[in-house]
Design an enzyme around this catalytic site. Structure first.
Site, short mmCIF file in Angstrom:
data_model
loop_
_atom_site.label_atom_id
_atom_site.label_comp_id
_atom_site.label_asym_id
_atom_site.label_seq_id
_atom_site.Cartn_x
_atom_site.Cartn_y
_atom_site.Cartn_z
N GLU A 107 0.80 -1.23 0.00
CA GLU A 107 0.00 0.00 0.00
C GLU A 107 0.83 1.28 0.00
OE1 GLU A 107 -3.29 0.37 -0.30
OE2 GLU A 107 -3.58 -1.80 -0.51
N SER A 386 -36.73 -20.85 -22.45
CA SER A 386 -37.95 -20.42 -23.14
C SER A 386 -38.70 -19.30 -22.44
CB SER A 386 -38.89 -21.62 -23.33
OG SER A 386 -38.35 -22.52 -24.28
#
Length: 722
Positions: A107, A386
């Protein structure tokens, strides 16, 4: 006297030098440039000074604390809290070396060299981002990140120049007020590390069951890697991503000479499950019962606001009906309603109010045992089969081609444009049939013919109005195979079918109806509706789909209830089928089963399948493929107990003749013979309906009284007359 020669007093003509105009012009340009620079500099200084003067003040309480948000259901009852849990704090004088090395390596490796802002890192990030042509690297220090977590929103929309200047200024001030150890400890105690966990001290206990000062190199690297994107690098949810990120951290520790090559080799070879505590059974049933809904709430807050529900102390009022939510959980997680084949079969359900888009209930999976786990209700990764046909084929046909429900279409062999044959699910053909039968019976070949007649662009436009954006190979748009399916989530399908239920309006689904901040500011939210289709289109689709549960998806049928729906399953390729069945011949196998059904008051969208459908035996057989219909039946029966059971009213834009519907003025003129046949068929249909109303109905959770049956019979006759 000697005469001397003198110069004549007459002036001599001298050639005058021309002024250097180029030099003068260059000087003017330079001066103008410097003047512009000076003005710009003054503007930048003035704006910066203004931004700094309006920066918020940072207190020690703000640097230390997080305030939880409270979430309420639709009745104003508290259902959970987010963030602000009890934390195990790290003392500045007792920061573990492994943790500090891991966090600073990934970091902020120059943490001890800068004064809150690392201009070297900012320059490096600028060059990297410029080279890649995008923002791939940030330049914020740990001090700046601490300020952001304490005073600003973490939303990307709030990453403005003003915010960055204020953040940098406050970081410099913080460095003057606190020691490096103080700042690092405050940061380690504040960062979010997924699963509602804040701070490394708390995370060490949650993930590894030990004190933070006892974390080894691999464990510290895993937690340090989570800081950038906690939920994405959650080892329980995304183990592969977490492993890759952990090893990235270990690599930076090696390059920063915080660990040796041997230590790197040992730590990076460990599995991601190394020493991880199993939390499958330690979450309360109440927390897990609303996990999927809470995820949707948090995502919606991020989408609509710059607030952080984990730290900002919000009061969040939702549309959640806990009675419906608990009923769904009972249906999905017990055998009181469905005899589930095994615990690996998964399901997802969304219940939506079609009249405003409010999400009434949502369950993202069966047997949920991890907080913030996979929410299958919102993930659009499975084909809807479907259930797509009303949306991509027949809805557009009614909308753009003025089809009637009796429009004739051929159910016969057909190939896609590339020559690949398309078959019906039963490998049989009806020949010439009506749109009504083709849709209700879910025939594939008429669907493709209808899509071709409508056109791919029209069908895509229709879907877009329902906020379903189909892509194929990463390109937006439809292809012919979309005639029988596309990928969407249960939530998307519920929202799309809502337009059929309410007469043609699309409402964006939403969970939150009100947010109140700590300062008392209030924001209310209502359904955002837009016209998606004509009322005639919605009514015709609904009229057809009313016949599906009574004839073609009978496991979903609820006698005496006015409802409509569509089932759908998906198929395996031959190679996939051989894999999942182990080469055995089976009568039926499907990766997915869907049922989407609705009344005028509720839409229920259900999906059932395996998370890994291509593994051995992870297919749905014929019985398992009806689970989606059964889920719908039981939850809709429960919803209908206190509902208004009335039919849809036929709009003025539609007229009924016989059993079919036409746009007003579009009905064909019949001969006397045709009219006689049609009239007889209508009378037969009417007699069938009247006979049906005499059938009694009772289930575990839902029944109608004789008075309701009489009301239904009377209403049925009125509808037939329409």
């Amino acid at each position: 006297m000697v005469k001397t020669q003198t110069r004549s007093s007459k002036p001599v003509n001298k050639k005058k030098k021309k002024p250097n105009t180029k030099k003068g012009l260059g000087k003017k340009i330079l001066l103008s440039f410097l003047a512009v620079l000076s003005i710009l500099f003054l503007i930048v200084v003035s704006v910066t000074a203004y931004f700094i003067s309006t920066a918020p003040s940072i207190t020690q309480e703000a640097l230390i604390g997080t305030i939880p948000s409270t979430i309420y259901d639709k009745n104003g009852e508290i259902i959970t809290k987010l963030g602000g849990n009890d934390r195990i704090l790290i003392d500045p004088s007792d920061i573990p070396e492994n943790v500090a090395d891991a966090v600073l390596s990934i970091e902020d490796k120059r943490f001890y060299d800068h004064n809150g802002v690392d201009f070297v890192r900012i320059g490096g990030a600028f060059i990297t981002n410029l080279a890649k042509g995008k923002l791939s690297q940030g330049g914020s220090t740990i001090t700046q990140q601490l300020i952001k977590l304490s005073a600003f929103s973490t939303s990307k929309e709030d990453q403005t120049i003003k915010r960055k200047i204020q953040e940098a200024w406050l970081a410099i001030q913080a460095e003057k007020q606190y020691t490096k150890e103080d700042i690092l400890a405050l940061y380690l105690n504040k960062v979010y590390l997924a699963n509602n966990i804040y701070g490394f001290g708390t995370a060490a206990q949650y993930y590894f069951g030990k004190d933070v000062n006892k974390l080894d190199i691999a464990e510290a690297a895993l937690l340090a890697g989570m800081v950038q994107a906690p939920n994405h690098y959650d080892p329980y949810v995304n183990p592969e991503a977490a492993l890759q990120r952990r090893n990235t951290v270990l690599g930076t520790m090696l390059s920063n000479q915080k660990i040796t090559q041997e230590e790197f080799n040992i730590a990076s070879a460990l599995p991601i499950t190394y020493n991880l505590v199993d939390h499958k059974n330690d979450k309360s049933a109440a927390e897990l019962s609303i996990d999927s809904y809470v995820q949707a709430v948090a995502a919606e807050i991020s989408e609509k606001t710059s607030l952080n529900p984990y730290t900002d102390g919000l009061s969040i009022y939702t549309n959640l009906d806990m009675n419906v939510q608990n009923k769904l959980l009972d249906i999905l997680n017990t055998t009181n309603y469905i005899d589930w084949a095994n615990n690996d079969v998964q399901a997802a359900v969304t219940v939506v109010d079609p009249n405003n888009g409010a999400i009434v209930a949502m369950v993202g999976g069966r047997n949920i045992n991890v907080q913030l786990g996979l929410n299958r209700a919102t993930v659009a990764s499975r084909s809807v089969g479907s259930t797509s046909k009303p949306l991509v084929d027949y809805g557009p046909a009614f909308e753009y081609k003025d089809y009637s429900t009796g429009q004739s279409v051929s159910d016969s062999p057909i190939n896609y444009s590339d020559g690949t044959p398309l078959y019906n699910w039963d490998f049989r053909y009806f020949g010439s049939t009506s749109i009504r039968t083709a849709l209700a019976a879910s025939r594939n070949t008429p669907a493709l013919r209808t899509l071709r007649d409508v056109g791919l662009d029209n069908a895509y436009a229709f879907l877009s109005k329902l906020k379903i954006d189909v892509t194929n190979n990463g390109v937006p748009g439809l292809v012919e195979s979309n005639a029988i399916g596309f990928e969407a989530s249960p939530l998307q399908m519920a929202a799309a079918y809502s337009a059929f239920a309410n007469g043609g309006t699309y409402y964006k689904p939403f969970t939150i109806n009100k947010i109140i901040t700590r300062s008392g500011e209030e924001a209310s939210y209502v359904g955002e509706g837009t016209r998606a289709m004509k009322d005639s289109t919605a009514y015709m689709i609904t009229d057809i789909l009313r016949g599906v549960p009574t004839t073609y998806a009978t496991s979903a049928d609820i006698p005496y209830l006015y409802h409509a729906g569509k089932s759908g399953t998906t198929n395996y390729t031959e190679d996939q089928l051989a894999t999942v069945t182990g080469g055995k011949t089976v009568p039926f196998a499907a990766p997915d089963a869907w049922y989407i059904g609705y009344t005028k008051r509720y839409v229920v969208s259900t999906w059932v399948g395996y998370d890994t459908p291509n593994e051995l035996n992870h297919y749905l057989d014929q019985t398992e493929s009806t689970y989606a219909q059964l889920i719908y039946k039981y939850i809709m029966s429960y919803l209908a107990q206190n509902g208004d059971n009335t039919p849809w009213e036929k709009p003025d834009s539609v007229e009924r003749y016989g059993s079919e519907l036409y746009l007003k003025g579009k009905r064909p003129v019949y001969t006397e013979i045709e009219r006689d046949v049609t009239t007889r068929r209508r009378d037969e249909d009417s007699d069938d309906d009247k006979e049906k109303t005499t059938i009694s109905f009772t289930t575990k959770s839902f029944s109608f009284s004789s008075r309701e049956a009489t009301t239904r019979e009377t209403t049925t006759k009125k509808e037939e007359d329409n």
